[in-house]
Write an enzyme that holds these catalytic residues in place. Structure first.
Site, PDB file in Angstrom:
ATOM      1  N   HIS A  48      -1.371  31.531  78.538  1.00 38.04           N
ATOM      2  CA  HIS A  48      -2.665  30.782  78.874  1.00 38.04           C
ATOM      3  C   HIS A  48      -3.393  30.023  77.632  1.00 38.04           C
ATOM      4  CE1 HIS A  48      -3.496  32.791  83.088  1.00 38.04           C
ATOM      5  NE2 HIS A  48      -2.106  32.371  82.920  1.00 38.04           N
ATOM      6  N   GLU A  50      -6.241  30.141  76.661  1.00 39.11           N
ATOM      7  CA  GLU A  50      -7.142  31.288  75.875  1.00 39.11           C
ATOM      8  C   GLU A  50      -6.471  32.160  75.103  1.00 39.11           C
ATOM      9  OE1 GLU A  50      -9.088  30.852  80.256  1.00 39.11           O
ATOM     10  OE2 GLU A  50      -7.201  30.409  79.253  1.00 39.11           O
ATOM     11  N   CYS A  78      -9.615  33.462  83.799  1.00 41.87           N
ATOM     12  CA  CYS A  78      -9.043  34.270  84.633  1.00 41.87           C
ATOM     13  C   CYS A  78      -9.363  35.803  84.087  1.00 41.87           C
ATOM     14  CB  CYS A  78      -7.568  34.218  84.968  1.00 41.87           C
ATOM     15  SG  CYS A  78      -6.560  34.516  83.523  1.00 41.87           S
ATOM     16  N   CYS A  81      -7.267  36.684  80.678  1.00 45.43           N
ATOM     17  CA  CYS A  81      -8.140  35.825  79.856  1.00 45.43           C
ATOM     18  C   CYS A  81      -9.337  36.671  79.758  1.00 45.43           C
ATOM     19  CB  CYS A  81      -8.056  34.391  79.811  1.00 45.43           C
ATOM     20  SG  CYS A  81      -6.482  33.677  79.851  1.00 45.43           S
TER      21      CYS A  81
END
Length: 152
Positions: A48, A50, A78, A81
């Site tokens: 992801h 992040e 999410c 993260c």
């Protein structure tokens, strides 16, 4: 956040969900790291935006503790993260679009409100939310192969 939006557009060009992230040292104004979604290209479910930005920042600074930094991301983080953000001790998280289905800050598990969490960053949502939401919405419309006017 504008840099994060540019990174999200780069992700979309690679057929990845358009999410971008930038980590900034607010004291100096220096961009410490950046990242965008790449789970499809890397075959990595943890890739992801992040996570990419956190890894790059930790490598650059030589420390997994990233105190005093702000993470700007185009979509509400999410649970995965948010957990990584907490472990890294990021000081502040700013996101664009809320994520009612997959978010974990103001939606879902509200991870930073859990009493067992050891670190809670300051949080702010809604910065350039319209631009972030439009980018995501247009990406998924294209993916489904339906023009925007047919989506309603």
């Amino acid at each position: 956040m504008r840099m994060a939006l540019d990174l999200a557009q780069a992700a979309a060009k690679e057929e990845e969900v358009p999410v971008g992230a930038v980590i900034v040292d607010e004291t100096t104004g220096e961009v410490v790291s950046e990242g965008f979604n790449r789970p499809v290209a890397t075959h990595d479910p943890t890739a992801h935006a992040e996570i990419a930005a956190l890894r790059q920042a930790a490598d650059k600074l030589g420390n997994y503790r990233l105190t005093g930094l702000t993470l700007y991301v185009t979509l509400e983080p999410c649970a995965m993260c948010a957990g990584a953000i907490s472990h890294a001790r990021i000081g502040r998280v700013v996101w664009g679009a809320d994520d009612p289905k997959g978010g974990a800050v103001v939606h879902g598990p509200r991870l930073f409100e859990q009493p067992t969490l050891h670190w809670r960053p300051a949080c702010e949502g809604g910065l350039l939310a319209d631009e972030s939401s439009t980018l995501l919405r247009d990406f998924f419309r294209r993916r489904r192969g339906k023009p925007a006017k047919e989506q309603g």
